[in-house]
Design a protein around this motif. Structure first.
Motif, mmCIF file in Angstrom:
data_model
loop_
_atom_site.group_PDB
_atom_site.id
_atom_site.type_symbol
_atom_site.label_atom_id
_atom_site.label_comp_id
_atom_site.label_asym_id
_atom_site.label_seq_id
_atom_site.Cartn_x
_atom_site.Cartn_y
_atom_site.Cartn_z
ATOM 1 N N ALA A 182 0.850 -1.114 -0.085
ATOM 2 C CA ALA A 182 -0.113 0.115 0.016
ATOM 3 C C ALA A 182 0.921 1.251 0.147
ATOM 4 O O ALA A 182 0.548 2.181 -0.800
ATOM 5 C CB ALA A 182 -0.916 -0.063 1.341
ATOM 6 N N GLU A 183 1.776 1.123 0.698
ATOM 7 C CA GLU A 183 2.682 2.481 0.938
ATOM 8 C C GLU A 183 3.338 2.723 -0.545
ATOM 9 O O GLU A 183 3.582 3.820 -0.970
ATOM 10 C CB GLU A 183 3.883 2.352 1.902
ATOM 11 C CG GLU A 183 4.745 1.112 1.967
ATOM 12 C CD GLU A 183 4.370 -0.076 2.469
ATOM 13 O OE1 GLU A 183 5.250 -1.057 2.774
ATOM 14 O OE2 GLU A 183 3.232 -0.190 2.889
ATOM 15 N N LEU A 184 3.980 1.538 -1.232
ATOM 16 C CA LEU A 184 4.438 1.804 -2.538
ATOM 17 C C LEU A 184 3.443 2.414 -3.606
ATOM 18 O O LEU A 184 3.713 3.290 -4.279
ATOM 19 C CB LEU A 184 5.012 0.442 -3.177
ATOM 20 C CG LEU A 184 5.834 0.714 -4.284
ATOM 21 C CD1 LEU A 184 6.958 1.619 -4.569
ATOM 22 C CD2 LEU A 184 6.169 -0.614 -4.769
ATOM 23 N N ALA A 185 2.119 1.985 -3.513
ATOM 24 C CA ALA A 185 1.082 2.307 -4.331
ATOM 25 C C ALA A 185 1.000 3.749 -4.098
ATOM 26 O O ALA A 185 0.134 4.522 -4.927
ATOM 27 C CB ALA A 185 0.041 1.328 -3.978
ATOM 28 N N GLU A 186 0.825 4.178 -2.760
ATOM 29 C CA GLU A 186 0.610 5.475 -2.516
ATOM 30 C C GLU A 186 1.561 6.437 -2.994
ATOM 31 O O GLU A 186 1.297 7.444 -3.659
ATOM 32 C CB GLU A 186 0.395 5.653 -1.234
ATOM 33 C CG GLU A 186 0.112 6.988 -0.801
ATOM 34 C CD GLU A 186 -0.259 7.209 0.918
ATOM 35 O OE1 GLU A 186 -0.347 8.485 1.383
ATOM 36 O OE2 GLU A 186 -0.279 6.195 1.601
ATOM 37 N N GLU A 187 2.946 5.920 -2.878
ATOM 38 C CA GLU A 187 3.924 6.711 -3.231
ATOM 39 C C GLU A 187 4.116 7.048 -4.716
ATOM 40 O O GLU A 187 4.207 8.097 -5.514
ATOM 41 C CB GLU A 187 5.578 5.967 -3.091
ATOM 42 C CG GLU A 187 6.684 6.891 -3.468
ATOM 43 C CD GLU A 187 7.831 5.818 -3.503
ATOM 44 O OE1 GLU A 187 8.704 6.073 -4.176
ATOM 45 O OE2 GLU A 187 8.035 4.799 -2.941
ATOM 46 N N LEU A 188 3.705 5.963 -5.611
ATOM 47 C CA LEU A 188 3.701 5.863 -7.016
ATOM 48 C C LEU A 188 2.570 6.675 -7.850
ATOM 49 O O LEU A 188 2.483 6.668 -8.853
ATOM 50 C CB LEU A 188 4.050 4.811 -7.562
ATOM 51 C CG LEU A 188 5.427 4.089 -7.103
ATOM 52 C CD1 LEU A 188 5.691 2.715 -8.058
ATOM 53 C CD2 LEU A 188 6.646 4.790 -7.791
ATOM 54 N N GLN A 189 1.398 6.486 -6.859
ATOM 55 C CA GLN A 189 0.035 6.675 -7.290
ATOM 56 C C GLN A 189 -0.328 5.652 -8.395
ATOM 57 O O GLN A 189 -0.739 6.240 -9.414
ATOM 58 C CB GLN A 189 0.037 7.994 -7.632
ATOM 59 C CG GLN A 189 0.097 9.095 -6.546
ATOM 60 C CD GLN A 189 -1.096 9.385 -5.622
ATOM 61 O OE1 GLN A 189 -2.383 9.612 -5.754
ATOM 62 N NE2 GLN A 189 -0.858 8.776 -4.397
#
Length: 320
Positions: A182-189
């Motif tokens: 989730a944190e990577l998905a949020e970082e990369l949008q």
């Protein structure tokens, strides 16, 4: 003292670390070792450091002998290694993940710029001394800002490429076997899509999946037909993931706008049709080609060999 065979030239620091503890034989020529010479060289080896140009199969393993403990492949991909055959013989297989992530992502994004901004075409104009003049419509390319990068295979290199794309103002879509944290998905949008949806949606498709039977010709005529006629395909993974004959037809017919390739289906051979096209950028497998990266790759392979020969666990084992 164990015998270590290095199937091709690698940076000297890795060789020195091996020679400090073991007897080392290395193929010194810059051209790949012949099959016959390889079978002869590996006889009696306790460890083999292989390059991706060498096919390591049952024949090579049997030529080495039952004392062989480790096959350390100096690459992230290991489609040149018969891993099940190694497992049957109790031979540990290792690769070199992580150390070439940033260098390969640089090449992937370089190819994105070369294709979308037609840099390869422009350089060929200058080098050929073809007359040219600045014009409003001369060699017009496509901007990246606000466009979508579709990443197939969101591993380390895919993530690093996506981060570069975000810095250029691109949106990120990805297709992968599992959902990213989730944190990577949020970082990369980043938005997860299935492969067909991604192909239809992306302005640039960048391939970062491993090569296997399942991904052989993952991108063929059917998949290219799903892409926009303004879209671009970039491959820095493995050549056979793309059906080059289908790609040539798609590029000729204007089915897609362009492509950038660092790897080829029958490498080092390149499909003749690709050589005839201006809307494809071609570079000779330079993904990891920096002094720092190639040195780190060789050292990691050497460290894996030293660990196993010393009775320790390998650092980066490939699971059978």
């Amino acid at each position: 003292m164990s015998k270590v065979v290095v199937t091709g030239r690698v940076p000297e620091p890795a060789v020195e670390s091996l020679r400090a503890e073991h007897e080392v034989w290395m193929h010194e020529d810059i051209t790949p070792i012949s099959r016959e010479a390889l079978l002869e060289a590996v006889a009696g080896a306790d460890a083999i450091l292989s390059l991706l140009t060498e096919k390591i199969d049952a024949e090579v393993l049997d030529a080495a002998g039952s004392q062989l403990q480790i096959l350390a492949n100096v690459a992230v991909g290991y489609n040149n290694v018969d891993v099940p055959a190694c497992a049957e013989r109790g031979v540990v297989v290792t690769n070199t993940p992580g150390v070439l992530t940033e260098a390969t992502a640089d090449i992937a994004f370089g190819l994105i710029l070369m294709t979308t901004r037609r840099l390869g075409e422009g350089e060929r104009v200058i080098r050929s001394q073809t007359p040219w003049a600045w014009g409003m419509f001369y060699l017009l390319g496509s901007g990246l800002q606000g466009k979508t990068l579709g990443v197939i295979g969101l591993g380390g290199i895919g993530v690093a490429t996506a981060r570069r794309a975000r810095a250029f103002g691109m949106r990120i879509a990805y297709a992968s076997r599992s959902e990213c944290p989730a944190e990577l998905a949020e970082e990369l949008q980043a938005t997860r899509m299935d492969t067909d949806e991604l192909l239809a949606h992306a302005d640039v498709v960048s391939l970062h999946c491993p090569y296997s039977e399942a991904t052989h010709h993952l991108i063929g005529a059917e998949q290219l037909a799903r892409m926009k006629d303004t879209a671009y395909l970039v491959n820095t993974a493995r050549g056979p993931i793309v059906d080059e004959a289908a790609l040539v037809k798609a590029l000729r017919d204007g089915q897609i706008a362009g492509a950038g390739l660092d790897v080829f289906e029958k490498e080092p051979a390149v499909h003749e049709g690709l050589l005839e096209l201006d809307n494809v950028a071609l570079v000779p497998h330079l993904g990891s080609a920096t002094v720092e990266t190639r040195t780190a790759m060789a050292q990691l392979a050497a460290d894996n060999a030293l660990a196993v020969l010393g009775g320790r666990d390998p650092l980066t084992q490939v699971q059978p």
